[in-house]
Write an enzyme that holds these catalytic residues in place. Structure first.
Site, PDB file in Angstrom:
ATOM      1  N   GLY A 227       0.813  -1.213   0.000  1.00 34.44           N
ATOM      2  CA  GLY A 227       0.000   0.000   0.000  1.00 34.44           C
ATOM      3  C   GLY A 227       0.836   1.248   0.000  1.00 34.44           C
ATOM      4  N   GLU A 268       5.009  -6.236   2.422  1.00 33.10           N
ATOM      5  CA  GLU A 268       5.156  -6.854   1.098  1.00 33.10           C
ATOM      6  C   GLU A 268       5.076  -5.820  -0.007  1.00 33.10           C
ATOM      7  OE1 GLU A 268       2.001 -10.157   2.695  1.00 33.10           O
ATOM      8  OE2 GLU A 268       1.559  -8.821   1.027  1.00 33.10           O
ATOM      9  N   PRO A 269       6.029  -4.938  -0.095  1.00 33.73           N
ATOM     10  CA  PRO A 269       5.957  -3.928  -1.146  1.00 33.73           C
ATOM     11  C   PRO A 269       6.363  -4.484  -2.505  1.00 33.73           C
ATOM     12  CG  PRO A 269       7.950  -3.636   0.164  1.00 33.73           C
ATOM     13  CD  PRO A 269       7.220  -4.818   0.753  1.00 33.73           C
ATOM     14  N   GLY A 270       5.661  -4.048  -3.530  1.00 29.47           N
ATOM     15  CA  GLY A 270       6.076  -4.318  -4.898  1.00 29.47           C
ATOM     16  C   GLY A 270       6.521  -2.993  -5.504  1.00 29.47           C
ATOM     17  N   ARG A 307      -0.976  -0.459 -17.818  1.00 30.31           N
ATOM     18  CA  ARG A 307      -1.486   0.322 -16.680  1.00 30.31           C
ATOM     19  C   ARG A 307      -2.320   1.534 -17.075  1.00 30.31           C
ATOM     20  NH1 ARG A 307       1.058   2.573 -13.130  1.00 30.31           N
ATOM     21  NH2 ARG A 307      -0.087   1.859 -11.322  1.00 30.31           N
ATOM     22  N   TYR A 311      -5.790   0.755 -15.478  1.00 28.78           N
ATOM     23  CA  TYR A 311      -6.000   1.412 -14.178  1.00 28.78           C
ATOM     24  C   TYR A 311      -6.128   2.924 -14.306  1.00 28.78           C
ATOM     25  CZ  TYR A 311      -3.906  -2.983 -12.503  1.00 28.78           C
ATOM     26  OH  TYR A 311      -3.610  -4.295 -12.259  1.00 28.78           O
ATOM     27  N   CYS A 337      -4.807  -2.511 -32.105  1.00 30.87           N
ATOM     28  CA  CYS A 337      -6.022  -2.145 -32.840  1.00 30.87           C
ATOM     29  C   CYS A 337      -7.248  -2.112 -31.939  1.00 30.87           C
ATOM     30  CB  CYS A 337      -6.179  -3.060 -34.033  1.00 30.87           C
ATOM     31  SG  CYS A 337      -4.893  -2.648 -35.237  1.00 30.87           S
ATOM     32  N   GLU A 338      -7.215  -1.255 -30.983  1.00 29.20           N
ATOM     33  CA  GLU A 338      -8.353  -0.787 -30.208  1.00 29.20           C
ATOM     34  C   GLU A 338      -7.846   0.424 -29.434  1.00 29.20           C
ATOM     35  OE1 GLU A 338      -9.333  -3.003 -26.421  1.00 29.20           O
ATOM     36  OE2 GLU A 338      -8.362  -4.589 -27.575  1.00 29.20           O
ATOM     37  N   TYR A 365       4.608  -3.689 -12.557  1.00 26.42           N
ATOM     38  CA  TYR A 365       3.423  -4.021 -13.352  1.00 26.42           C
ATOM     39  C   TYR A 365       3.551  -3.532 -14.792  1.00 26.42           C
ATOM     40  CZ  TYR A 365       2.034  -4.740  -8.577  1.00 26.42           C
ATOM     41  OH  TYR A 365       2.019  -5.145  -7.262  1.00 26.42           O
TER      42      TYR A 365
HETATM   43  C1  PLP Z   1       0.060  -7.056  -5.153  1.00 28.72           C
HETATM   44  C2  PLP Z   1       0.315  -7.381  -3.753  1.00 28.72           C
HETATM   45  C3  PLP Z   1       1.287  -6.663  -3.037  1.00 28.72           C
HETATM   46  C4  PLP Z   1       2.101  -5.516  -3.617  1.00 28.72           C
HETATM   47  O1  PLP Z   1       1.390  -4.354  -3.847  1.00 28.72           O
HETATM   48  P1  PLP Z   1       2.156  -3.035  -4.339  1.00 28.72           P
HETATM   49  O2  PLP Z   1       1.101  -2.024  -4.498  1.00 28.72           O
HETATM   50  O3  PLP Z   1       2.848  -3.352  -5.620  1.00 28.72           O
HETATM   51  O4  PLP Z   1       3.152  -2.670  -3.308  1.00 28.72           O
HETATM   52  C5  PLP Z   1       1.505  -7.059  -1.733  1.00 28.72           C
HETATM   53  N1  PLP Z   1       0.823  -8.067  -1.153  1.00 28.72           N
HETATM   54  C6  PLP Z   1      -0.100  -8.787  -1.823  1.00 28.72           C
HETATM   55  C7  PLP Z   1      -0.800  -9.920  -1.135  1.00 28.72           C
HETATM   56  C8  PLP Z   1      -0.401  -8.458  -3.143  1.00 28.72           C
HETATM   57  O5  PLP Z   1      -1.338  -9.161  -3.787  1.00 28.72           O
END
Ligand code: PLP
Length: 411
Positions: A227, A268-270, A307, A311, A337-338, A365
């Protein structure tokens, strides 16, 4: 990427030079930047036992995983294949948290067999888990606290209608199952979606989790998911991780005191780790003026970076071929082609056909959501690390696209 001596560069390597070697469309990641983000987050929680599990669905290239593994990161995976990629990249099974959603129980069983930490997301699986493993395999439980957060309905997971997690209103049912089977609940988990703005939301979630924790005696960690918000354009508010670190650590220490044991705090950051490290480079194929709009048509589309269309995400776009040109207003579109728009009404330094455009913030992503739609090859990926460029995924070929096709004898 920075502009130095009128040339856009990453770690002093001109982007144009990288493109000359590897072509376009191209994803380029700054590995040292990823390390910096990891350590920044880690340091913000220096006072407590913090454990960062990189959410690899955001960018799953093994070279990126290895880099984060060396920093001490763990992994959050959402499929068995992600777990396998993580294991191959050097992660230990116990450093990997398996957080799938709506999978069949046999996937959970395979996760246990691989030695992963298991995060359970619905009552049905919790019952099957208890029935099979009783107290022999610990697990964590993903809860839905029903806090509305997240920049976009598709990435917000905390609302009442969400398919994610077990509602906190079902806590009595959870406890009944845990007690009946003797399940060892080692962790409680919340991930309410991307783009939570401020520390207050985290503190509110913490309060809820701390309250619920009192009903579980075997806890080893509390997982706050992700988040973390990153800036996609100038002026965007981002999560102040130092402020969050101070406030949340304080509250956590107090909670651990009451709980009677020092627990770990997990995240759990992405996006936070990899988004800003990445750029996506494309080439302007066509400048096309209609009565209403000046379009720049580029050699890519939503098949490579979905994205904006999926989104409504904003990615800054820069014409790196003409850093000093006059600015004009363009709508940048792809070749799919859209409707396939990367950015509407963007001020870009005048674009000529053949110019290179960079979309910023493309680390998370981007490639991981790329597809072969319109039978196009997926791009190559390049990692810049300690001043050197490394190809970490070659460009797909026509043969790759046909790889799985079976031609039947139809007579
Ligand atoms: C996608 C996801 C994340 C990572 O979210 P980010 O917005 O990229 O930081 C963390 N935990 C879980 C379970 C997810 O599905």
């Amino acid at each position: 990427m920075e502009l130095k001596d009128n040339v856009y560069q990453i770690q002093n390597i001109p982007v144009q030079e990288i493109v000359r070697e590897f072509g376009t469309p191209l994803y380029i990641y700054d590995g040292n930047r990823i390390e910096k983000q990891y350590n920044q987050l880690k340091n913000a929680f220096a006072g407590i036992k913090v454990n960062i599990k990189y959410a690899m669905k955001s960018l799953s290239n093994p070279a990126i995983l290895t880099l984060l593994q060396k920093q001490g990161s763990g992994l959050d995976v959402v499929s068995l294949n992600e777990a396998r990629i993580g294991l191959d990249a050097g992660f230990e099974p116990h450093d990997i948290l398996f957080t799938p959603n709506c999978v069949a129980f046999n996937e959970i069983v395979k996760g246990v067999e691989l030695g992963l930490k298991i995060n359970i997301d619905n009552i049905s699986i919790l019952e099957q888990f208890g029935n099979k493993y009783h107290d022999t395999v610990p697990c964590s439980i993903r809860l839905n606290p029903h806090i509305m957060a997240g920049g976009n309905a598709k990435i917000s997971t905390g609302h009442l209608d969400s398919k994610f997690g077990i509602s906190i209103y079902q806590l009595p049912h959870i406890l009944r199952i845990v007690k009946t089977y003797g399940i060892r609940v080692a962790g409680l988990h919340i991930h309410t979606g991307s783009d939570i703005l401020d520390s207050e939301v985290f503190l509110k979630m913490a309060d809820i989790l701390f309250g619920i924790s009192r009903d579980f005696n075997d806890l080893e960690f509390i997982d706050f998911g992700s988040g973390f918000k990153v800036a996609y354009k100038a002026g965007d508010i981002t999560t102040n991780v130092y402020d969050l670190g101070l406030k949340l650590s304080e509250a956590f220490k107090e909670f651990c005191g009451q709980y009677g044991r020092e627990l770990e705090m997990w995240f759990e950051p992405g996006k936070y780790l990899v988004s800003e490290s990445g750029i996506f480079v494309v080439q302007a194929n066509i400048i096309k003026t209609t009565p209403a709009t000046a379009f720049v048509g580029v050699n890519s589309g939503l098949n490579h970076l979905i994205r904006p269309m999926m989104y409504d995400a904003y990615h800054d776009i820069i014409n790196i071929s003409n850093p000093n040109g006059i600015q004009r207003v363009y709508t940048v579109v792809g070749y799919i082609c859209e409707t396939d728009t990367f950015g509407t009404d963007r001020k870009l330094h005048e674009v000529k056909e053949g110019d290179l455009l960079v979309m910023k913030n493309a680390g998370a992503y981007g490639f991981s959501m790329a597809s072969n739609y319109n039978s196009r090859e997926r791009p190559a990926e390049v990692l810049i690390y300690n001043g050197k460029a490394h190809l970490i995924r070659r460009r797909e070929t026509f043969e790759d696209i046909l790889n799985t096709v079976v031609v039947p004898q139809l007579d």
